[in-house]
Design a protein around this motif. Structure first.
Motif, PDB file in Angstrom:
ATOM      1  N   PRO A  59       0.697  -1.330   0.018  1.00 22.62           N
ATOM      2  CA  PRO A  59       0.076  -0.005  -0.027  1.00 22.62           C
ATOM      3  C   PRO A  59       0.877   1.288  -0.158  1.00 22.62           C
ATOM      4  O   PRO A  59       2.027   1.150   0.383  1.00 22.62           O
ATOM      5  CB  PRO A  59      -0.858  -0.082   1.261  1.00 22.62           C
ATOM      6  CG  PRO A  59       0.236  -0.815   2.336  1.00 22.62           C
ATOM      7  CD  PRO A  59       0.850  -1.906   1.446  1.00 22.62           C
ATOM      8  N   CYS A  60       0.282   2.438  -0.198  1.00 27.41           N
ATOM      9  CA  CYS A  60      -0.862   2.526  -1.229  1.00 27.41           C
ATOM     10  C   CYS A  60      -0.494   2.373  -2.511  1.00 27.41           C
ATOM     11  O   CYS A  60       0.503   2.538  -3.370  1.00 27.41           O
ATOM     12  CB  CYS A  60      -1.317   4.077  -1.039  1.00 27.41           C
ATOM     13  SG  CYS A  60      -1.745   4.423   0.715  1.00 27.41           S
ATOM     14  N   THR A  61      -1.825   1.992  -3.313  1.00 28.47           N
ATOM     15  CA  THR A  61      -1.491   1.490  -4.826  1.00 28.47           C
ATOM     16  C   THR A  61      -2.332   2.231  -5.713  1.00 28.47           C
ATOM     17  O   THR A  61      -3.619   2.601  -5.199  1.00 28.47           O
ATOM     18  CB  THR A  61      -1.874  -0.125  -4.932  1.00 28.47           C
ATOM     19  OG1 THR A  61      -1.165  -0.709  -3.853  1.00 28.47           O
ATOM     20  CG2 THR A  61      -1.777  -0.899  -6.044  1.00 28.47           C
ATOM     21  N   TYR A  72      -0.007   0.567 -15.941  1.00 26.43           N
ATOM     22  CA  TYR A  72       0.870   0.275 -14.861  1.00 26.43           C
ATOM     23  C   TYR A  72       0.143   0.197 -13.542  1.00 26.43           C
ATOM     24  O   TYR A  72      -0.886   0.873 -13.476  1.00 26.43           O
ATOM     25  CB  TYR A  72       1.760   1.499 -14.815  1.00 26.43           C
ATOM     26  CG  TYR A  72       3.007   1.364 -16.134  1.00 26.43           C
ATOM     27  CD1 TYR A  72       4.019   0.499 -15.818  1.00 26.43           C
ATOM     28  CD2 TYR A  72       2.693   1.889 -17.257  1.00 26.43           C
ATOM     29  CE1 TYR A  72       4.834   0.654 -16.779  1.00 26.43           C
ATOM     30  CE2 TYR A  72       3.583   1.885 -18.136  1.00 26.43           C
ATOM     31  CZ  TYR A  72       4.778   1.006 -17.980  1.00 26.43           C
ATOM     32  OH  TYR A  72       5.511   1.185 -19.027  1.00 26.43           O
ATOM     33  N   VAL A  73       0.586  -0.515 -12.654  1.00 22.61           N
ATOM     34  CA  VAL A  73       0.135  -0.651 -11.387  1.00 22.61           C
ATOM     35  C   VAL A  73       1.513  -0.322 -10.417  1.00 22.61           C
ATOM     36  O   VAL A  73       2.474  -0.932 -10.619  1.00 22.61           O
ATOM     37  CB  VAL A  73      -0.280  -1.986 -10.862  1.00 22.61           C
ATOM     38  CG1 VAL A  73      -0.726  -2.050  -9.403  1.00 22.61           C
ATOM     39  CG2 VAL A  73      -1.493  -2.572 -11.784  1.00 22.61           C
ATOM     40  N   TYR A  74       1.191   0.615  -9.600  1.00 21.98           N
ATOM     41  CA  TYR A  74       2.215   1.028  -8.725  1.00 21.98           C
ATOM     42  C   TYR A  74       1.788   1.154  -7.152  1.00 21.98           C
ATOM     43  O   TYR A  74       0.625   1.410  -6.953  1.00 21.98           O
ATOM     44  CB  TYR A  74       2.685   2.579  -8.970  1.00 21.98           C
ATOM     45  CG  TYR A  74       3.209   2.950 -10.449  1.00 21.98           C
ATOM     46  CD1 TYR A  74       4.499   2.499 -10.753  1.00 21.98           C
ATOM     47  CD2 TYR A  74       2.183   3.540 -11.290  1.00 21.98           C
ATOM     48  CE1 TYR A  74       4.938   2.782 -11.909  1.00 21.98           C
ATOM     49  CE2 TYR A  74       2.708   3.715 -12.467  1.00 21.98           C
ATOM     50  CZ  TYR A  74       4.113   3.537 -12.958  1.00 21.98           C
ATOM     51  OH  TYR A  74       4.599   3.673 -14.308  1.00 21.98           O
ATOM     52  N   GLY A  75       2.765   0.789  -6.684  1.00 28.37           N
ATOM     53  CA  GLY A  75       2.594   0.516  -4.964  1.00 28.37           C
ATOM     54  C   GLY A  75       3.488   1.202  -4.200  1.00 28.37           C
ATOM     55  O   GLY A  75       4.541   1.885  -4.756  1.00 28.37           O
ATOM     56  N   ASP A  76       3.339   1.033  -2.732  1.00 22.51           N
ATOM     57  CA  ASP A  76       4.415   1.562  -1.909  1.00 22.51           C
ATOM     58  C   ASP A  76       4.352   3.193  -1.932  1.00 22.51           C
ATOM     59  O   ASP A  76       5.350   3.845  -1.739  1.00 22.51           O
ATOM     60  CB  ASP A  76       5.933   1.101  -2.003  1.00 22.51           C
ATOM     61  CG  ASP A  76       6.070  -0.321  -2.058  1.00 22.51           C
ATOM     62  OD1 ASP A  76       5.180  -0.805  -1.212  1.00 22.51           O
ATOM     63  OD2 ASP A  76       6.728  -0.962  -2.846  1.00 22.51           O
TER      64      ASP A  76
END
Length: 125
Positions: A59-61, A72-76
């Motif tokens: 998280p957070c995503t 694109y998927v991004y996290g942290d």
């Protein structure tokens, strides 16, 4: 004007500092992004809250998508400090024909936080 870039924000993401009675980190990120986008008139971005992106360990995503471009998927992402950085990254993404921003040009948070890259959906036949 072309179709907007869609920014999906997981509003159910929680971080270690979340208490049981306040808004979760993902909801706070959504609020921060909405406020930051309001300060950028003309930005061709639509923010969509979503219940879950199934990246609970990072998280957070968010997910960034646009027709004909890679998703694109991004996290942290930090719910308090990432809004402007995310919108800057989306501006770079929107400036490409395929959504692929050269690695060195991406914000640091996008370089280290990438979870997935999905190819564009095929055009309907």
């Amino acid at each position: 004007m072309s179709e907007p870039v869609i920014l999906y924000v997981c509003t159910t993401c929680r971080d270690a500092a979340d208490s049981g009675d306040g808004p979760r980190a993902g909801a706070r990120l959504h609020e921060a992004l909405t406020a930051a986008l309001a300060e950028r008139p003309g930005a061709n971005v639509r923010i969509e809250p979503v219940e879950c992106l199934s990246v609970c360990k990072r998280p957070c995503t968010v997910a960034v998508a646009s027709p004909g471009r890679w998703t694109y998927v991004y996290g942290d992402l930090d719910p308090a400090a990432s809004a402007a950085i995310i919108l800057d990254g989306i501006g770079l993404y929107a400036g490409t024909p395929d959504g692929i921003v050269p690695w060195r040009e991406r914000p640091q948070e996008f370089r280290k936080g990438v979870v997935a890259r999905l190819p564009p959906a095929p055009a309907a036949s």
